[in-house]
Design an enzyme around this catalytic site. Sequence first.
Site, short mmCIF file in Angstrom:
data_model
loop_
_atom_site.label_atom_id
_atom_site.label_comp_id
_atom_site.label_asym_id
_atom_site.label_seq_id
_atom_site.Cartn_x
_atom_site.Cartn_y
_atom_site.Cartn_z
CE1 TYR A 72 -3.00 -3.05 1.02
CE2 TYR A 72 -3.05 -2.27 3.28
CZ TYR A 72 -3.42 -3.19 2.32
OH TYR A 72 -4.21 -4.23 2.71
CG LEU A 96 -17.63 0.67 4.93
CD1 LEU A 96 -17.22 2.14 4.88
CD2 LEU A 96 -18.80 0.46 5.87
CG ASN A 132 -16.72 4.51 9.19
OD1 ASN A 132 -17.90 4.58 8.86
ND2 ASN A 132 -15.74 4.61 8.33
N1 LIG Z 1 -5.43 -7.59 3.21
C1 LIG Z 1 -5.75 -7.29 1.97
O1 LIG Z 1 -5.40 -8.02 1.03
C2 LIG Z 1 -6.55 -6.05 1.67
C3 LIG Z 1 -7.03 -5.83 0.36
C4 LIG Z 1 -7.77 -4.67 0.12
C5 LIG Z 1 -8.04 -3.77 1.15
N2 LIG Z 1 -7.52 -4.03 2.40
C6 LIG Z 1 -7.77 -3.11 3.53
O2 LIG Z 1 -9.13 -2.88 3.66
C7 LIG Z 1 -9.37 -1.50 3.83
C8 LIG Z 1 -10.68 -1.12 3.24
O3 LIG Z 1 -10.81 -1.35 1.83
P1 LIG Z 1 -11.88 -0.59 0.85
O4 LIG Z 1 -11.31 0.60 0.25
O5 LIG Z 1 -12.48 -1.59 -0.10
O6 LIG Z 1 -12.88 -0.08 1.85
P2 LIG Z 1 -14.28 -0.02 2.53
O7 LIG Z 1 -14.01 0.29 3.95
O8 LIG Z 1 -15.17 -1.17 2.19
O9 LIG Z 1 -14.93 1.24 1.77
C9 LIG Z 1 -14.28 2.47 1.70
C10 LIG Z 1 -15.19 3.42 0.95
O10 LIG Z 1 -16.32 3.75 1.76
C11 LIG Z 1 -16.33 5.17 2.02
N3 LIG Z 1 -16.72 5.41 3.41
C12 LIG Z 1 -15.99 5.21 4.52
N4 LIG Z 1 -16.70 5.53 5.62
C13 LIG Z 1 -17.92 5.94 5.18
C14 LIG Z 1 -19.09 6.42 5.83
N5 LIG Z 1 -19.15 6.49 7.14
N6 LIG Z 1 -20.16 6.76 5.05
C15 LIG Z 1 -20.11 6.67 3.71
N7 LIG Z 1 -19.02 6.24 3.04
C16 LIG Z 1 -17.94 5.87 3.76
C17 LIG Z 1 -14.92 5.63 1.76
O11 LIG Z 1 -14.96 6.98 1.36
P3 LIG Z 1 -13.83 8.03 1.81
O12 LIG Z 1 -12.51 7.39 1.44
O13 LIG Z 1 -14.18 9.23 1.05
O14 LIG Z 1 -13.94 8.22 3.30
C18 LIG Z 1 -14.48 4.70 0.62
O15 LIG Z 1 -14.98 5.16 -0.62
C19 LIG Z 1 -8.19 -0.82 3.19
O16 LIG Z 1 -7.94 0.34 3.87
C20 LIG Z 1 -7.06 -1.82 3.35
O17 LIG Z 1 -6.30 -1.51 4.51
C21 LIG Z 1 -6.81 -5.15 2.67
#
Ligand SMILES: NC(=O)c1ccc[n+]([C@@H]2O[C@H](COP(=O)([O-])OP(=O)(O)OC[C@H]3O[C@@H](n4cnc5c(N)ncnc54)[C@H](OP(=O)(O)O)[C@@H]3O)[C@@H](O)[C@H]2O)c1
Length: 244
Positions: free
Chosen positions: A26, A165, A216
């Site tokens: 990342y 999410l 959150n």
């Molecule tokens: N281990 C792995 O292989 C792996 C792979 C992928 C991801 N990850 C981890 O998982 C985490 C999350 O991944 P993801 O990006 O798919 O995330 P997610 O948490 O499912 O969704 C994030 C999205 O939701 C929005 N959001 C966040 N809080 C909100 C709220 N209260 N109301 C409305 N919208 C909201 C964010 O917008 P804003 O950004 O504008 O706040 C962003 O667009 C990453 O940070 C990473 O650390 C791990």
Amino acid sequence: MGTDDPEVIEAAIDLGYRHLDTARIYENEAVVGAAVAASDVPREELLVATKLWVTDLAADDVGRSARESLDRLGLEYVDLLYVHRPRGAYDPAGTLPALDALVDEGLVREVGLSNFSAEDLETARDHLETPVAAHQVEHHPLFRRAELVEDAREHGYPLVAYSPLASGKAFDLPAVREAAEAHGVSPAAVCLAWVLAREGVVAVPKASSEPHLRANLEAADLRLSDAEIARIDAIEREEELFPE
Ligand SMILES: NC(=O)c1ccc[n+]([C@@H]2O[C@H](COP(=O)([O-])OP(=O)(O)OC[C@H]3O[C@@H](n4cnc5c(N)ncnc54)[C@H](OP(=O)(O)O)[C@@H]3O)[C@@H](O)[C@H]2O)c1
């Protein structure tokens, strides 16, 4: 957390976030390390995690790669070092003892696994001396992984739900939207409450703004009814956001 804006990371720590999820791939280790250094919160109150990428999992590479991560983080130890995916140079008989050695050296407090199947987890347990401390997997209303939630419960480690999410893709589902309306909260809060309703499951939502960070945190207090949870459990659409 999944943001690389230092102000957002510092705001998150100020608001009370204590679990900081990073990974070499990342490219957020340095920025999170800087926020940890700038924070008044004592290091021992924070849980800092990072992950070894699939190219760095050969037994001979694990120690070097972990030290490089520590250098970028500016830390003497990480609380959790994950195998990011059991792919590439991953070899349970070589990779996992090399991680155990880092625990013995004090550079890593605990070992985590990420994106493992139930079968991969079983094999890992045969090769790891330290208990699996966490399994981080994609888990949200559109991708539920019941067998992995069950494995975590059975073996007593937390399942860390990433993309809880569904990157926003679950917000329009009727089961999510209607529960949100019933409780007067956002669909994001419902997704998080559904994830956290499972015993032993924690979440790492990504948020890039203070309002989302606050919302959150507050969602942790929302309790869905058994019927609301069952309705989300029964959603037939499946969508994996991060396939291999
Ligand atoms: N281990 C792995 O292989 C792996 C792979 C992928 C991801 N990850 C981890 O998982 C985490 C999350 O991944 P993801 O990006 O798919 O995330 P997610 O948490 O499912 O969704 C994030 C999205 O939701 C929005 N959001 C966040 N809080 C909100 C709220 N209260 N109301 C409305 N919208 C909201 C964010 O917008 P804003 O950004 O504008 O706040 C962003 O667009 C990453 O940070 C990473 O650390 C791990």
